[in-house]
Design an enzyme around this catalytic site. Structure first.
Site, mmCIF file in Angstrom:
data_model
loop_
_atom_site.group_PDB
_atom_site.id
_atom_site.type_symbol
_atom_site.label_atom_id
_atom_site.label_comp_id
_atom_site.label_asym_id
_atom_site.label_seq_id
_atom_site.Cartn_x
_atom_site.Cartn_y
_atom_site.Cartn_z
ATOM 1 N N SER A 175 0.850 -1.198 0.000
ATOM 2 C CA SER A 175 0.000 0.000 0.000
ATOM 3 C C SER A 175 0.875 1.233 0.000
ATOM 4 C CB SER A 175 -0.901 0.014 1.238
ATOM 5 O OG SER A 175 -1.475 1.305 1.382
ATOM 6 N N HIS B 276 -1.291 -1.378 -4.176
ATOM 7 C CA HIS B 276 -2.565 -1.045 -3.542
ATOM 8 C C HIS B 276 -2.639 0.468 -3.330
ATOM 9 C CE1 HIS B 276 -6.041 -2.095 -0.951
ATOM 10 N NE2 HIS B 276 -5.645 -1.104 -0.177
ATOM 11 N N MET C 194 -9.278 7.956 -0.273
ATOM 12 C CA MET C 194 -10.108 8.317 0.885
ATOM 13 C C MET C 194 -10.725 9.692 0.684
ATOM 14 S SD MET C 194 -7.590 7.177 3.954
ATOM 15 C CE MET C 194 -6.762 5.590 3.966
ATOM 16 N N MET D 12 -12.378 4.242 -0.687
ATOM 17 C CA MET D 12 -13.054 4.504 0.588
ATOM 18 C C MET D 12 -13.759 5.848 0.447
ATOM 19 S SD MET D 12 -9.989 3.106 3.034
ATOM 20 C CE MET D 12 -8.769 3.217 1.723
ATOM 21 N N MET E 144 -11.620 -6.378 5.280
ATOM 22 C CA MET E 144 -10.803 -5.426 6.050
ATOM 23 C C MET E 144 -10.433 -6.046 7.397
ATOM 24 S SD MET E 144 -10.207 -2.773 4.221
ATOM 25 C CE MET E 144 -9.341 -1.852 5.498
ATOM 26 N N GLY F 99 -9.178 3.703 7.025
ATOM 27 C CA GLY F 99 -8.921 5.134 7.189
ATOM 28 C C GLY F 99 -7.465 5.477 7.446
ATOM 29 N N PHE F 100 -6.740 4.555 8.068
ATOM 30 C CA PHE F 100 -5.363 4.867 8.450
ATOM 31 C C PHE F 100 -4.464 3.643 8.340
ATOM 32 C CE2 PHE F 100 -8.230 7.674 10.677
ATOM 33 C CZ PHE F 100 -7.669 8.928 10.429
ATOM 34 N N GLY G 212 -0.998 1.588 9.703
ATOM 35 C CA GLY G 212 -0.318 1.409 10.985
ATOM 36 C C GLY G 212 -1.190 0.975 12.153
ATOM 37 N N ASP H 115 -6.480 -6.629 4.383
ATOM 38 C CA ASP H 115 -5.894 -5.278 4.375
ATOM 39 C C ASP H 115 -5.980 -4.678 5.770
ATOM 40 O OD1 ASP H 115 -5.074 -2.689 3.806
ATOM 41 O OD2 ASP H 115 -6.830 -2.183 2.585
ATOM 42 N N GLY H 116 -4.802 -4.416 6.338
ATOM 43 C CA GLY H 116 -4.741 -3.746 7.633
ATOM 44 C C GLY H 116 -4.034 -4.576 8.684
ATOM 45 N N GLY H 117 -2.933 -4.022 9.211
ATOM 46 C CA GLY H 117 -2.228 -4.706 10.291
ATOM 47 C C GLY H 117 -1.490 -5.958 9.862
ATOM 48 N N GLY I 213 1.163 -2.030 4.221
ATOM 49 C CA GLY I 213 1.636 -0.663 4.065
ATOM 50 C C GLY I 213 2.799 -0.373 4.982
ATOM 51 N N SER I 214 2.517 -0.115 6.246
ATOM 52 C CA SER I 214 3.566 0.296 7.178
ATOM 53 C C SER I 214 4.606 -0.801 7.393
ATOM 54 C CB SER I 214 2.950 0.728 8.509
ATOM 55 O OG SER I 214 2.152 -0.301 9.051
HETATM 56 C C1 DX5 Z 1 -6.432 1.453 5.622
HETATM 57 C C2 DX5 Z 1 -5.977 1.121 4.245
HETATM 58 C C3 DX5 Z 1 -4.825 0.213 4.173
HETATM 59 C C4 DX5 Z 1 -3.560 0.723 4.814
HETATM 60 C C5 DX5 Z 1 -2.927 -0.478 5.438
HETATM 61 O O1 DX5 Z 1 -7.676 2.044 5.554
HETATM 62 O O2 DX5 Z 1 -7.043 0.509 3.531
HETATM 63 O O3 DX5 Z 1 -4.570 -0.207 2.829
HETATM 64 O O4 DX5 Z 1 -2.653 1.326 3.923
HETATM 65 O O5 DX5 Z 1 -1.859 -0.069 6.224
HETATM 66 P P1 DX5 Z 1 -1.118 -1.057 7.213
HETATM 67 O O6 DX5 Z 1 -0.577 -2.193 6.378
HETATM 68 O O7 DX5 Z 1 -0.053 -0.186 7.789
HETATM 69 O O8 DX5 Z 1 -2.110 -1.524 8.231
HETATM 70 ZN ZN ZN Z 2 -6.535 -0.308 1.578
#
Ligand code: DX5
Ligand code: ZN
Length: 217
Positions: free
Chosen positions: A7, A32, A36, A67, A136, A141-142, A144, A174-176, A196-197
């Site tokens: 991401s 990805h 938003m 989103m 999800m 939304g964020f 990390g 997606d996420g964490g 992502g992070s």
């Molecule tokens: C959150 C996004 C994710 C985000 C994931 O709303 O949809 O794609 O970038 O970030 P990490 O991998 O850091 O949880």
């Molecule tokens: Zn995403």
């Protein structure tokens, strides 16, 4: 092995081409792109001009995670900008079936996305027309945030429905996602992982990509 989709939300926006080429060289399956609108989620990111700007930079599949409220207003423009796959939240529109049809008519692959509070039963009727389902694993939304372990049961439920019906759609998370949580998801049926992070906040993003692959090998 699970497919990896970094991401760019956690990339360095001032050096985005460098950060995209870096993951491309490391061997990932898609990019990805989190869109938003500040309404569907309490954050803003970027729009279709980002997709158009990245299109000439990489041959990776550009997967757009929308989103936004009423994504039907924009899906054709995202496809036009170069999106290969467009994901829309079931919670974001009154007409999810129609939006998925619009995405396919525009020539992109169609993905339905569900928030942590939405059950698998809500999307069962959509499965015959989607290429991918995104479950999800954080509240959107964020970047990390911490992985929500109760989502594993939903992934497993979806995988069982997929197997029983002989369907071939991908199951994305997606996420964490990190080397530990990616294995938990893979073991219950996830076929694509967004990270992502975990990738971009590391001084060694290539190593993190390898770690995700090794964890699901
Ligand atoms: C959150 C996004 C994710 C985000 C994931 O709303 O949809 O794609 O970038 O970030 P990490 O991998 O850091 O949880
Ligand atoms: Zn995403």
């Amino acid at each position: 092995m699970i497919k990896i989709a970094p991401s760019i939300l956690s990339a360095d926006f001032a050096n985005l081409q460098r950060d995209v080429e870096l993951v491309d060289r490391a061997g990932v399956d898609a990019l990805h792109i989190d869109i938003m609108d500040g309404q569907f989620v309490p954050n803003l990111s970027f729009g279709m001009s980002m997709v158009a700007a990245l299109r000439p930079v990489t041959s990776l599949s550009l997967d757009c995670h929308l989103m936004m409220v009423e994504p039907e207003r924009f899906v054709a423009q995202f496809a036009q900008a170069g999106a290969d796959l467009i994901g829309v939240h079931i919670e974001s529109t009154r007409h999810i079936y129609h939006v998925l049809q619009l995405i396919k008519e525009a020539g992109a692959k169609a993905e339905v996305v569900i928030n942590p509070g939405t059950p698998i039963s809500a999307i069962v009727d959509l499965l015959p027309i989607v290429d991918q389902v995104l479950v999800m694993t954080v509240n959107p939304g964020f970047g990390g945030q911490h992985f929500l372990h109760p989502m594993l049961a939903k992934i497993q439920e979806l995988d069982q429905i997929k197997r029983q019906s002989g369907a071939t759609f991908d199951i994305e998370v997606d996420g964490g996602i990190n080397a530990e949580t990616v294995k938990l998801c893979y073991d219950v049926g996830a076929t694509v992982a967004v990270a992502g992070s975990y990738i971009y906040d590391s001084p060694e993003p290539e190593q993190r990509i390898q770690d995700l692959k090794v964890a699901t090998n």
